[in-house]
Design an enzyme around this catalytic site. Structure first.
Site, PDB file in Angstrom:
ATOM      1  N   LYS A 145      27.904   3.299  25.096  1.00 28.69           N
ATOM      2  CA  LYS A 145      26.914   2.597  24.273  1.00 28.69           C
ATOM      3  C   LYS A 145      27.639   2.113  23.027  1.00 28.69           C
ATOM      4  O   LYS A 145      28.035   2.924  22.180  1.00 28.69           O
ATOM      5  CB  LYS A 145      25.740   3.493  23.914  1.00 28.69           C
ATOM      6  CG  LYS A 145      24.629   2.710  23.224  1.00 28.69           C
ATOM      7  CD  LYS A 145      23.439   3.577  22.895  1.00 28.69           C
ATOM      8  CE  LYS A 145      22.265   2.730  22.424  1.00 28.69           C
ATOM      9  NZ  LYS A 145      22.614   1.800  21.331  1.00 28.69           N
ATOM     10  N   ARG A 204      23.842  -6.968  20.112  1.00 30.80           N
ATOM     11  CA  ARG A 204      23.449  -7.312  21.481  1.00 30.80           C
ATOM     12  C   ARG A 204      23.422  -8.833  21.626  1.00 30.80           C
ATOM     13  O   ARG A 204      22.825  -9.536  20.795  1.00 30.80           O
ATOM     14  CB  ARG A 204      22.066  -6.723  21.767  1.00 30.80           C
ATOM     15  CG  ARG A 204      21.530  -6.948  23.198  1.00 30.80           C
ATOM     16  CD  ARG A 204      22.020  -5.890  24.127  1.00 30.80           C
ATOM     17  NE  ARG A 204      21.399  -5.971  25.437  1.00 30.80           N
ATOM     18  CZ  ARG A 204      20.349  -5.224  25.830  1.00 30.80           C
ATOM     19  NH1 ARG A 204      19.787  -4.376  24.980  1.00 30.80           N
ATOM     20  NH2 ARG A 204      19.885  -5.316  27.066  1.00 30.80           N
ATOM     21  N   GLU A 256      27.452  -6.786  24.419  1.00 27.98           N
ATOM     22  CA  GLU A 256      27.519  -6.511  22.986  1.00 27.98           C
ATOM     23  C   GLU A 256      28.729  -7.228  22.409  1.00 27.98           C
ATOM     24  O   GLU A 256      29.739  -7.424  23.095  1.00 27.98           O
ATOM     25  CB  GLU A 256      27.677  -5.007  22.722  1.00 27.98           C
ATOM     26  CG  GLU A 256      26.529  -4.153  23.174  1.00 27.98           C
ATOM     27  CD  GLU A 256      25.574  -3.817  22.040  1.00 27.98           C
ATOM     28  OE1 GLU A 256      25.965  -3.928  20.866  1.00 27.98           O
ATOM     29  OE2 GLU A 256      24.422  -3.444  22.347  1.00 27.98           O
ATOM     30  N   PHE A 275      27.932  -5.814  30.096  1.00 26.82           N
ATOM     31  CA  PHE A 275      27.538  -4.686  30.949  1.00 26.82           C
ATOM     32  C   PHE A 275      26.517  -5.065  32.014  1.00 26.82           C
ATOM     33  O   PHE A 275      26.171  -4.237  32.852  1.00 26.82           O
ATOM     34  CB  PHE A 275      27.002  -3.519  30.113  1.00 26.82           C
ATOM     35  CG  PHE A 275      25.943  -3.884  29.108  1.00 26.82           C
ATOM     36  CD1 PHE A 275      24.650  -4.172  29.499  1.00 26.82           C
ATOM     37  CD2 PHE A 275      26.251  -3.939  27.766  1.00 26.82           C
ATOM     38  CE1 PHE A 275      23.672  -4.506  28.585  1.00 26.82           C
ATOM     39  CE2 PHE A 275      25.280  -4.264  26.827  1.00 26.82           C
ATOM     40  CZ  PHE A 275      23.981  -4.548  27.235  1.00 26.82           C
TER      41      PHE A 275
END
Length: 514
Positions: free
Chosen positions: A211, A216, A260, A300
């Site tokens: 994470k 984002r 991200e 991702f």
């Protein structure tokens, strides 16, 4: 539609305990507003000003204006006033904003003024309003809530979908499809206390991914055209030439990627979130900012490839598509748990979590390999795991609540002990407070009250609260130069004297460790 009706419904929705009642009240409002005004009504009830930043803050609103005796202000007139405020610039701008705000407030009744004040200061808190409003629009239009949800997911805008379905009926929903170049709301995650708990909750094969504490982004590419959007669907393409170049260099075409944007130092550790946010938020001198802090995209997930949607495919299939589009250095690190009952695999996943923290990232996401991408929803198939940081801080003041919290002291001003024996404010929070905690703290803070200006009660710095937070970041708004990210109250500590609360030095040290 009179603005008074909107302010009245805002109060009713905030006070209604049942979701069904909230939905029914909103459905009646939207049916009365119709397709033209419902998008504005939805935005205002959710605390959003469609014009964006209009330069109105506390200094513009601090001077009271006598309210109108009877309601006459319309939703359209409020929108026109906000348009006028958004256009103000140049010399004398602050004076002109005050004039326009005074004119708007003078046309509003007392209840309308209270709502406008909260709207313009970002204090409208309705609690999951968008989700309830979506169901209310569906009810008002005679449409399926699931089909409405799907249309909003793909269009990225509840107000636009509401306008169409209220004007044309349920059949209008069919035309909302995933399109490269039109951003969609991102999928979000729920929280789990540990990696093991997350794996056991999913009870299926899953991926454990880093994470990243970045910004984002959703990256759309169609031929040579690349557009980059934030999680709130703002277009920031021009601010990220480095990310645009990286996306343009990928082998695929007609795709939508989810990821991200981060910055890494010379040792490969991530830069502070605040530095990345400042770099992304810069509109001027982008190239100089890029040279000072180059950014890197890390992807991702994938929502579309070769022009075709893939968001409904299982996570494992989407990752295979992502791997074909994006080289490994630009993909998030991950490990896979094939068997959720395997203690050995869970141990390996927990070691991956620990290593992720050592690399300077904020935690992991545990994702089902069988689940689709639920855009715009906080899905149970994605679970985030982060270490919990806590501090014992002192309440310096509290703000009177709104809606269901009317008459209760809610938003807490939090302070840490300073070297001179005083207290330094670090930020505010109203999160984590149960109804019982709100009632208790209101009674206690009234006993400690020093001053009450009608909005904020200043208190003797005696009551300690235990605060959980996700990290410490720089902030010029507060005296110590830092504030807490995602602070929420865990419990009151009446047993602990203020002299034993955490110090500013401990907070700054926590910033380095977080």
């Amino acid at each position: 539609m009179l603005f008074a009706r909107l302010a009245e419904v805002s109060r009713e929705v905030a006070a209604a305990p049942a979701r069904s009642r909230k939905t029914a009240v909103l459905a009646g409002l939207f049916a009365a507003a119709g397709p033209k005004e419902t998008p504005l009504v939805i935005s205002y009830l959710a605390g959003r000003v469609p014009q964006g930043r209009i330069g109105v803050g506390w200094s513009t609103l601090k001077d009271p204006v006598p309210p109108a005796a009877a309601p006459s202000l319309t939703v359209a007139e409020v929108d026109a006033s906000l348009d006028a405020l958004a256009r103000v610039s140049g010399p004398g701008a602050q004076r002109e904003r005050k004039r326009l705000v005074a004119r708007l407030m003078g046309a509003a009744t007392e209840e309308e003024q209270r709502f406008l004040y909260r709207l313009l200061t970002g204090e409208v808190r309705q609690g999951a309003l968008d989700a309830v409003a979506l169901e209310a629009v569906a009810q008002a239009a005679g449409a399926s809530a699931d089909e409405m949800r799907r249309a909003v997911m793909l269009e990225g805008s509840l107000p636009r979908v509401a306008r169409a379905v209220l004007a044309e009926g349920p059949g209008a929903l069919a035309r909302f499809r995933l399109r490269v170049g039109t951003p969609v709301q991102p999928m979000l995650a729920h929280t789990a206390a540990s990696v093991g708990e997350a794996v056991r909750t999913l009870d299926a094969a899953c991926a454990v991914e880093e994470k990243l504490d970045g910004i984002r982004v959703q990256v759309h590419r169609s031929g040579g055209e690349v557009r980059i959007y934030t999680r709130s669907l703002d277009d920031i393409t021009e601010r990220l030439p480095d990310v645009r170049a990286a996306a343009a260099g990928l082998a695929g075409d007609q795709f939508i990627l989810d990821g991200e944007v981060i910055a890494l130092d010379d040792s490969g550790r991530p830069a502070a979130f605040q530095d990345v946010a400042s770099r992304v938020g810069s509109r001027a001198d982008v190239l100089a900012a890029h040279a000072a802090l180059p950014l890197s995209p890390v992807f991702f997930d994938v929502l579309a490839a070769e022009g075709e949607p893939v968001l409904d495919r299982p996570g494992a299939e989407r990752h295979a598509v992502l791997a074909r589009l994006v080289p490994e250095p630009m993909r998030v690190r991950r490990t896979v748990v094939d068997d959720p009952a395997s203690g050995e695999q869970i141990t390996a996943a927990e070691e991956f979590f620990a290593e992720t923290l050592r690399r300077g990232h904020e935690g992991v996401l545990v994702k089902s390999l069988a689940a689709p991408y639920s855009a715009g929803r906080r899905g149970r198939s994605w679970l985030k795991v982060k270490p919990v940081h806590t501090l014992d801080l002192v309440i310096l003041a509290a703000e009177w609540g709104h809606g269901r919290r009317t008459g209760l002291l809610s938003n807490l001003h939090l302070g840490a002990r300073a070297a001179d024996g005083g207290f330094v404010m670090l930020g505010k929070t109203f999160k984590g407070l149960t109804d019982e905690m709100l009632r208790w703290q209101t009674d206690r803070l009234r006993e400690l009250a020093l001053d009450d200006d009608g909005f904020t009660v200043t208190v003797r710095p005696e009551l300690v609260v235990e605060i959980a937070y996700d990290g410490v970041q720089r902030s010029p708004r507060y005296p110590a130069g830092v504030t807490l990210r995602f602070a929420r109250v865990l419990r009151h500590r009446p047993d602990k004297p203020a002299a034993e609360a955490d110090t500013v030095e401990q907070v700054l040290a926590a910033r380095g460790a977080a």
